[in-house]
Motif scaffolding. Sequence first.
Motif, mmCIF file in Angstrom:
data_model
loop_
_atom_site.group_PDB
_atom_site.id
_atom_site.type_symbol
_atom_site.label_atom_id
_atom_site.label_comp_id
_atom_site.label_asym_id
_atom_site.label_seq_id
_atom_site.Cartn_x
_atom_site.Cartn_y
_atom_site.Cartn_z
ATOM 1 N N UNK A 60 13.808 2.099 -0.115
ATOM 2 C CA UNK A 60 13.890 1.883 1.326
ATOM 3 C C UNK A 60 13.821 0.444 1.763
ATOM 4 N N UNK A 61 14.831 0.036 2.510
ATOM 5 C CA UNK A 61 14.806 -1.247 3.225
ATOM 6 C C UNK A 61 14.541 -2.441 2.329
ATOM 7 N N UNK A 62 13.746 -3.362 2.875
ATOM 8 C CA UNK A 62 13.484 -4.607 2.166
ATOM 9 C C UNK A 62 12.086 -4.596 1.545
ATOM 10 N N UNK A 63 11.608 -3.412 1.119
ATOM 11 C CA UNK A 63 10.298 -3.331 0.495
ATOM 12 C C UNK A 63 10.260 -4.199 -0.743
ATOM 13 N N UNK A 64 9.181 -4.949 -0.938
ATOM 14 C CA UNK A 64 9.067 -5.768 -2.139
ATOM 15 C C UNK A 64 8.841 -4.887 -3.364
ATOM 16 N N UNK A 65 9.038 -5.471 -4.528
ATOM 17 C CA UNK A 65 8.816 -4.735 -5.773
ATOM 18 C C UNK A 65 7.325 -4.474 -5.928
ATOM 19 N N UNK A 66 6.947 -3.202 -5.877
ATOM 20 C CA UNK A 66 5.526 -2.871 -5.923
ATOM 21 C C UNK A 66 5.359 -1.424 -6.354
ATOM 22 N N UNK A 67 4.114 -1.003 -6.475
ATOM 23 C CA UNK A 67 3.789 0.395 -6.738
ATOM 24 C C UNK A 67 2.633 0.796 -5.841
ATOM 25 N N UNK A 68 2.595 2.069 -5.485
ATOM 26 C CA UNK A 68 1.538 2.607 -4.627
ATOM 27 C C UNK A 68 1.001 3.876 -5.278
ATOM 28 N N UNK A 69 -0.311 3.920 -5.467
ATOM 29 C CA UNK A 69 -0.962 5.113 -6.015
ATOM 30 C C UNK A 69 -1.946 5.616 -4.971
ATOM 31 N N UNK A 70 -1.809 6.870 -4.560
ATOM 32 C CA UNK A 70 -2.709 7.426 -3.551
ATOM 33 C C UNK A 70 -3.190 8.813 -3.975
ATOM 34 N N UNK A 71 -4.341 9.191 -3.443
ATOM 35 C CA UNK A 71 -4.901 10.524 -3.679
ATOM 36 C C UNK A 71 -5.560 11.005 -2.397
ATOM 37 N N UNK A 72 -5.728 12.305 -2.274
ATOM 38 C CA UNK A 72 -6.334 12.883 -1.077
ATOM 39 C C UNK A 72 -7.818 12.523 -0.972
ATOM 40 N N UNK A 73 -8.280 12.360 0.269
ATOM 41 C CA UNK A 73 -9.710 12.246 0.553
ATOM 42 C C UNK A 73 -10.105 13.534 1.265
ATOM 43 N N UNK A 74 -11.063 14.251 0.709
ATOM 44 C CA UNK A 74 -11.534 15.467 1.355
ATOM 45 C C UNK A 74 -13.038 15.399 1.548
ATOM 46 N N UNK A 75 -13.513 16.090 2.565
ATOM 47 C CA UNK A 75 -14.947 16.182 2.814
ATOM 48 C C UNK A 75 -15.300 17.650 3.013
ATOM 49 N N UNK A 76 -16.021 18.196 2.053
ATOM 50 C CA UNK A 76 -16.422 19.603 2.093
ATOM 51 C C UNK A 76 -15.219 20.511 2.311
ATOM 52 N N UNK A 77 -14.150 20.232 1.564
ATOM 53 C CA UNK A 77 -12.966 21.065 1.598
ATOM 54 C C UNK A 77 -11.972 20.750 2.696
ATOM 55 N N UNK A 78 -12.303 19.807 3.581
ATOM 56 C CA UNK A 78 -11.403 19.437 4.681
ATOM 57 C C UNK A 78 -10.735 18.107 4.356
ATOM 58 N N UNK A 79 -9.410 18.065 4.471
ATOM 59 C CA UNK A 79 -8.681 16.844 4.167
ATOM 60 C C UNK A 79 -8.879 15.813 5.272
ATOM 61 N N UNK A 80 -9.381 14.628 4.901
ATOM 62 C CA UNK A 80 -9.560 13.531 5.853
ATOM 63 C C UNK A 80 -8.307 12.671 5.912
ATOM 64 N N UNK A 81 -7.719 12.404 4.756
ATOM 65 C CA UNK A 81 -6.563 11.523 4.684
ATOM 66 C C UNK A 81 -6.264 11.192 3.239
ATOM 67 N N UNK A 82 -5.838 9.957 2.999
ATOM 68 C CA UNK A 82 -5.526 9.536 1.631
ATOM 69 C C UNK A 82 -6.087 8.137 1.389
#
Length: 344
Positions: free
Chosen positions: A282-304
Amino acid sequence: MALSERKEKIIQAVVDSYIDSCEPVSSADIQANYLPALSTATIRNELAALEEMGYLDQPHTSAGRVPTADAYRLYVRKLMPHRELTVGELDIVRKYFDKKITEIDDVLRSTAKVISEITHLTGVAYVQNIGSAVIRSVKIVKLTETLAIVIIVTNLGVLRDSTVTISGDLPEEYYDSASGFITGAFSGHSIEEVCNPEPIIEKVKDEFRAVFDTIIEILKGYMADEDSRGIVLEGSSKLLDQPEYSNVTKAKAMLAMLESKEKLAPVLGGDVGLTINIAPDGGDNPECAVVTADITSHGVNIGKAGVIGPIRMDYSKIVSVLDYIGKTISELPVGRTDKNDKES
């Protein structure tokens, strides 16, 4: 074409060596440090074949090979070893989360900071959809004659406290009554539903209308700011310590992406679970890598939460860091509903 076991071992050796050294890897390096049973001539032939297949690149004719994005993708999908965190790294995580953290913003900030500190890269944490958070309670606490604080507790945690101006002639019991009434009206509704309050507004008593309207405005402001406040970055300058960004043009492109939420949001993505995005499109994104995982609190997804950095990053370490932080956050206490908690 399917890869032989030997070719896969050579790819793994090249990636592991390049992650450690950021130097092109020669057949002699692989033979000495990874595959002593193979001759350098055999390794050279395999390196040439892997280059033809698109897994390796040779920066200069006389230089060794470096892995391509396809090699990294194969590595993280099939060849990456499991990495245990050190005692020191575990202690760093505990240091950040050894106290009660209930506000969503504080969870995000602490998460991004600890990730950056351990990985020496840019840590990122973000809420994916604050509008879906379900309100549990609303507490209005008088601070001065003309100022009160509004504490909104959701299933994701506590929203950033907001102060509101109030009339100076309200009795103390008004705040308890207003808190109970607003909680009854809002509880069980998502923030998005409350920001479109036609079904709820009929239940509002005139004496609490001003408080009701004020809290609606607070929630609308929170949703309006989601794009700017929902992504938390820590350690952006650490990328400049990576050899890949010694090139001024590459460094500027990377920092420009981190500073622009419009460019950064598509790179982060929204897939569920662990996501390893190497050289995102996509677009002019620089050469990089992104690693993400879910953040949950007591079974509820907060974000990543995750890491942004060069394609040459220690993926096995980063995956272990995110896994441990995720388990730690999942056990954090959530919710705060009374004045004593606020002052403690």
